[in-house]
Design an enzyme around this catalytic site. Sequence first.
Site, PDB file in Angstrom:
ATOM      1  N   TYR A  69     102.912 -69.184  18.428  1.00 63.76           N
ATOM      2  CA  TYR A  69     103.060 -70.618  18.723  1.00 63.76           C
ATOM      3  C   TYR A  69     103.085 -71.469  17.439  1.00 63.76           C
ATOM      4  O   TYR A  69     104.095 -72.106  17.120  1.00 63.76           O
ATOM      5  CB  TYR A  69     101.912 -71.015  19.652  1.00 63.76           C
ATOM      6  CG  TYR A  69     101.766 -72.480  19.966  1.00 63.76           C
ATOM      7  CD1 TYR A  69     102.863 -73.289  20.253  1.00 63.76           C
ATOM      8  CD2 TYR A  69     100.486 -73.057  19.998  1.00 63.76           C
ATOM      9  CE1 TYR A  69     102.701 -74.635  20.560  1.00 63.76           C
ATOM     10  CE2 TYR A  69     100.316 -74.396  20.318  1.00 63.76           C
ATOM     11  CZ  TYR A  69     101.418 -75.179  20.586  1.00 63.76           C
ATOM     12  OH  TYR A  69     101.245 -76.503  20.896  1.00 63.76           O
ATOM     13  N   ALA A  91      98.762 -64.255  11.864  1.00 63.53           N
ATOM     14  CA  ALA A  91      98.557 -63.145  12.802  1.00 63.53           C
ATOM     15  C   ALA A  91      97.069 -62.913  13.069  1.00 63.53           C
ATOM     16  O   ALA A  91      96.309 -62.620  12.152  1.00 63.53           O
ATOM     17  CB  ALA A  91      99.181 -61.874  12.230  1.00 63.53           C
ATOM     18  N   ASN A 122      91.243 -56.370  14.252  1.00 59.82           N
ATOM     19  CA  ASN A 122      92.531 -57.024  14.027  1.00 59.82           C
ATOM     20  C   ASN A 122      92.417 -58.164  13.011  1.00 59.82           C
ATOM     21  O   ASN A 122      93.236 -58.269  12.085  1.00 59.82           O
ATOM     22  CB  ASN A 122      93.064 -57.564  15.363  1.00 59.82           C
ATOM     23  CG  ASN A 122      94.510 -58.011  15.271  1.00 59.82           C
ATOM     24  OD1 ASN A 122      95.338 -57.313  14.712  1.00 59.82           O
ATOM     25  ND2 ASN A 122      94.801 -59.178  15.795  1.00 59.82           N
ATOM     26  N   TYR A 131      85.127 -64.887  17.809  1.00 63.31           N
ATOM     27  CA  TYR A 131      86.376 -65.373  17.208  1.00 63.31           C
ATOM     28  C   TYR A 131      86.085 -66.236  15.974  1.00 63.31           C
ATOM     29  O   TYR A 131      86.633 -66.004  14.887  1.00 63.31           O
ATOM     30  CB  TYR A 131      87.159 -66.179  18.252  1.00 63.31           C
ATOM     31  CG  TYR A 131      88.297 -66.962  17.681  1.00 63.31           C
ATOM     32  CD1 TYR A 131      89.363 -66.316  17.052  1.00 63.31           C
ATOM     33  CD2 TYR A 131      88.302 -68.360  17.730  1.00 63.31           C
ATOM     34  CE1 TYR A 131      90.406 -67.058  16.496  1.00 63.31           C
ATOM     35  CE2 TYR A 131      89.340 -69.087  17.189  1.00 63.31           C
ATOM     36  CZ  TYR A 131      90.389 -68.439  16.569  1.00 63.31           C
ATOM     37  OH  TYR A 131      91.404 -69.158  16.021  1.00 63.31           O
TER      38      TYR A 131
END
Length: 327
Positions: free
Chosen positions: A13, A76, A94, A143
């Site tokens: 996005y 990313a 990740n 996060y």
Amino acid sequence: MDGRVLVTGGAGYIGSHTVRRLLQNGYKVVVLDNLSKGHTWAVPLEVPLVIGDIADIGLVAQTIRQLGVTSVIHFAAFSLVGESMSDPRAYYSNNVAGTLRLLDAMRVTGTSCIVFSSTAAVYGEPARVPIDEDSVLHPTSVYGRTKLAIEGMLEDYAAAYGLRYISLRYFNAAGADPGGGIGEVHNPETHLIPLVLQAASGRRPFVEVFGTDYATADGTCIRDYIHVSDLADAHILALQSLDKQQKGVYNLGSSQGFSVRQIVSTAEGVVGHPIPVVESGRRSGDPAVLVASNVRARAELGWNPSMTDLEMILRTAWEWEQNRPRT
Ligand code: UDP
């Protein structure tokens, strides 16, 4: 502007909006995206798309060498707060380990400039609003902790290896490039504005309001919604600022707060009819109010967000909701 900019997550996005702005400003670009969240349709045909992972040092180094990359804009990442709490391993792997390997690929190829997508989630529950960059960093989600860990990594690499970096702490990205053919598509969608507009278009029966008992004027959470094209502009300015400064950390928000109810009522005005709402309990980990101070980004980067009117932001999101690819 000699070399090419590697945009990791450029099929997502905010990444895809930044790619558009880079092209408009005359930059050469290459996108690296593993397409776990991104979409090939979001990458312009003239931009090389390398399908692969930031953790693949060989692939990243080869891309940097073959395409003459001199700087990196790094989007990313996994970015869902709830998912990060139930699957922290995926987020540390990740986001944190992936970025470590990306930085290794930059080191072996002698690439020293990076603009990093950070988040307001590094602050957690703020002691005061508006939030400036010197506020206490106490993320309440996995996060947020992964993004804060990466910010620390960048600082340490700058001190030890001469890395040049800017961390951009986004508040709530919203809207779509008007007429640009790109916009927000997450699967599953968890963000308020697309969910409100999907309830408006009939793609969902209703939108839930998470919590009506917060200590705010109407009882619902207040957030700082910033148009994605304004966010994209800040990345260009950040890249340019790395010629003059080795490092920096900036909040990117509009400095205005809107409640969930204000979003719904303004959206009703945009779409021209009532939107079905169901009031639910609080979503865990949501602070009552998150509003940025953007004074530093304005003063030091020369950032001047122009799409700050909430109705205008919602109009661009509504145009996208009506024209987006159906997935
Ligand atoms: N929210 C809501 N209903 C939804 C999704 C979100 O009421 O279906 C609220 C959420 O609690 C938060 C605000 O809308 O106060 C923005 O949430 P979003 O997930 O869009 O962004 P976040 O602030 O989590 O980055």
